[in-house]
Design a protein around this motif. Structure first.
Motif, mmCIF file in Angstrom:
data_model
loop_
_atom_site.group_PDB
_atom_site.id
_atom_site.type_symbol
_atom_site.label_atom_id
_atom_site.label_comp_id
_atom_site.label_asym_id
_atom_site.label_seq_id
_atom_site.Cartn_x
_atom_site.Cartn_y
_atom_site.Cartn_z
ATOM 1 N N UNK A 1 0.828 -1.193 0.000
ATOM 2 C CA UNK A 1 0.000 0.000 0.000
ATOM 3 C C UNK A 1 0.869 1.253 0.000
ATOM 4 N N UNK A 2 0.410 2.280 -0.688
ATOM 5 C CA UNK A 2 1.163 3.530 -0.742
ATOM 6 C C UNK A 2 1.045 4.295 0.558
ATOM 7 N N UNK A 3 1.484 5.538 0.500
ATOM 8 C CA UNK A 3 1.423 6.362 1.716
ATOM 9 C C UNK A 3 -0.032 6.763 2.005
ATOM 10 N N UNK A 4 -0.322 7.148 3.257
ATOM 11 C CA UNK A 4 -1.676 7.598 3.564
ATOM 12 C C UNK A 4 -2.040 8.819 2.712
ATOM 13 N N UNK A 5 -3.171 8.777 2.032
ATOM 14 C CA UNK A 5 -3.564 9.891 1.168
ATOM 15 C C UNK A 5 -4.756 10.647 1.762
ATOM 16 N N UNK A 6 -5.790 9.916 2.145
ATOM 17 C CA UNK A 6 -6.954 10.537 2.776
ATOM 18 C C UNK A 6 -6.993 10.051 4.225
ATOM 19 N N UNK A 7 -6.917 10.981 5.163
ATOM 20 C CA UNK A 7 -6.893 10.578 6.573
ATOM 21 C C UNK A 7 -7.984 11.318 7.344
ATOM 22 N N UNK A 8 -8.929 10.551 7.873
ATOM 23 C CA UNK A 8 -9.942 11.117 8.766
ATOM 24 C C UNK A 8 -9.574 10.715 10.181
ATOM 25 N N UNK A 9 -9.545 11.711 11.066
ATOM 26 C CA UNK A 9 -9.147 11.461 12.449
ATOM 27 C C UNK A 9 -10.250 11.968 13.373
ATOM 28 N N UNK A 10 -10.967 11.056 13.988
ATOM 29 C CA UNK A 10 -12.027 11.383 14.955
ATOM 30 C C UNK A 10 -12.984 12.452 14.434
ATOM 31 N N UNK A 11 -13.523 12.213 13.250
ATOM 32 C CA UNK A 11 -14.444 13.183 12.645
ATOM 33 C C UNK A 11 -15.846 13.011 13.227
ATOM 34 N N UNK A 12 -16.404 14.107 13.691
ATOM 35 C CA UNK A 12 -17.766 14.121 14.234
ATOM 36 C C UNK A 12 -18.607 15.158 13.516
ATOM 37 N N UNK A 13 -19.837 14.757 13.229
ATOM 38 C CA UNK A 13 -20.769 15.674 12.579
ATOM 39 C C UNK A 13 -22.189 15.385 13.061
ATOM 40 N N UNK A 14 -22.953 16.450 13.254
ATOM 41 C CA UNK A 14 -24.371 16.324 13.621
ATOM 42 C C UNK A 14 -25.250 16.984 12.561
ATOM 43 N N UNK A 15 -26.445 16.433 12.388
ATOM 44 C CA UNK A 15 -27.544 17.164 11.741
ATOM 45 C C UNK A 15 -28.539 17.403 12.859
#
Ligand code: ADP
Ligand code: MG
Length: 255
Positions: free
Chosen positions: A12-26
């Motif tokens: 696998x290549x290097x990390x490209x898309x990194x989500x870290x503890x993403x929180x969202x509310x509606x």
């Protein structure tokens, strides 16, 4: 998050898309809950889960069509810009293909594919046309270049939508249920284009319930339920030995 090697043994290549503890509310709905997700260069991550689990919101948040309250999202180490020209450039780096093809109905197929590169990437028209024709060739609709979207089948329109995204030279492609609005006989022609793209090394995040695609092209399956990532595994392991009750229940309904 553990790194799963590609099935063909590619590192696998290097990390490209990194989500870290993403929180969202509606409002009161906690639609994304502590989402941790790393997608490596060249990796194909298939996201599956019940309707309403937050898969589309996840895609839209990665592409900044939606904001989020806490955590971070980076593309190749860069935080997502909030607005302006930097955001337009980022959107061009993150291609997105939706369930509804969203082509410009009053523009020809060729114009649909050249518009973005000329307007956002600053490409010259002749170069953009040449590149667009190559891409339309690649997805098998070059002979329709002068037609309008309504003159094409759903499967053809979706392949044009893929070509249009690719014309922006994205670093990663997001697909949100790209075949779920198609008549059954058109599903495979779109999945074939996506499989080719996966094998060409494109980094992809694909929301789909198409198991054949996940097995053929996916490096990893991420299962979401109620706004959280519940489990992830290789496609083979996930489809044969799901761990959580939620995933087993879901697979029991779709298989
Ligand atoms: P999925 O793609 O997995 O079906 P979505 O991301 O579309 O799920 O939706 C997740 C939840 O968020 C659902 O309960 C949906 O009703 C809700 N939702 C989606 N978009 C909005 C919005 N713009 N405003 C309020 N609620 C929304
Ligand atoms: Mg959805």
């Amino acid at each position: 998050m553990t790194q799963t090697p590609a099935p063909d043994g590619r590192a696998p290549g290097k990390p490209l898309v990194v989500l870290d503890k993403v929180n969202k509310h509606f409002g009161d709905l906690h639609v994304l809950q502590d989402i941790d997700l790393t997608v490596h260069e060249g990796e194909v991550v298939v996201v599956i889960g019940p309707s309403g689990s937050g898969k589309s919101t996840l895609c839209r948040t990665i592409n900044r069509l939606e904001g989020f309250e806490s955590g971070s999202i980076t593309i190749d180490g860069q935080e997502l810009p909030q607005e302006g020209k930097a955001l337009a450039t980022l959107r061009a780096d993150v291609g997105m293909v939706f369930q509804s093809f969203n082509l410009f109905s009053h523009k020809t197929i060729l114009e649909n594919v050249t518009l973005g590169p000329v307007k956002v990437r600053g490409a010259k028209a002749p170069a953009a046309r040449k590149r667009a024709m190559e891409l339309l060739e690649r997805v098998g609709v070059a002979h329709q270049a002068e037609k309008y979207p309504a003159q094409l089948s759903g499967g053809q329109q979706q392949r044009v939508a893929i070509a249009r995204s690719l014309a922006m030279e994205p670093r990663v492609m997001l697909f949100d249920e790209p075949t779920s609005a198609l008549d059954p006989e058109m599903i495979n022609e779109v999945l074939d284009v996506m499989t080719q793209l996966a094998h060409s090394g494109m980094t992809m995040i694909v929301v789909t319930h198409e198991m054949g695609f996940a097995r053929k092209a996916g490096d990893r399956v991420v299962f979401m339920a109620d706004g959280a990532i519940v489990e992830e595994n290789t496609p083979e392991e996930f489809f044969t030995h799901a761990q959580s009750a939620r995933a087993k229940d879901f697979l029991g309904k779709i298989l």
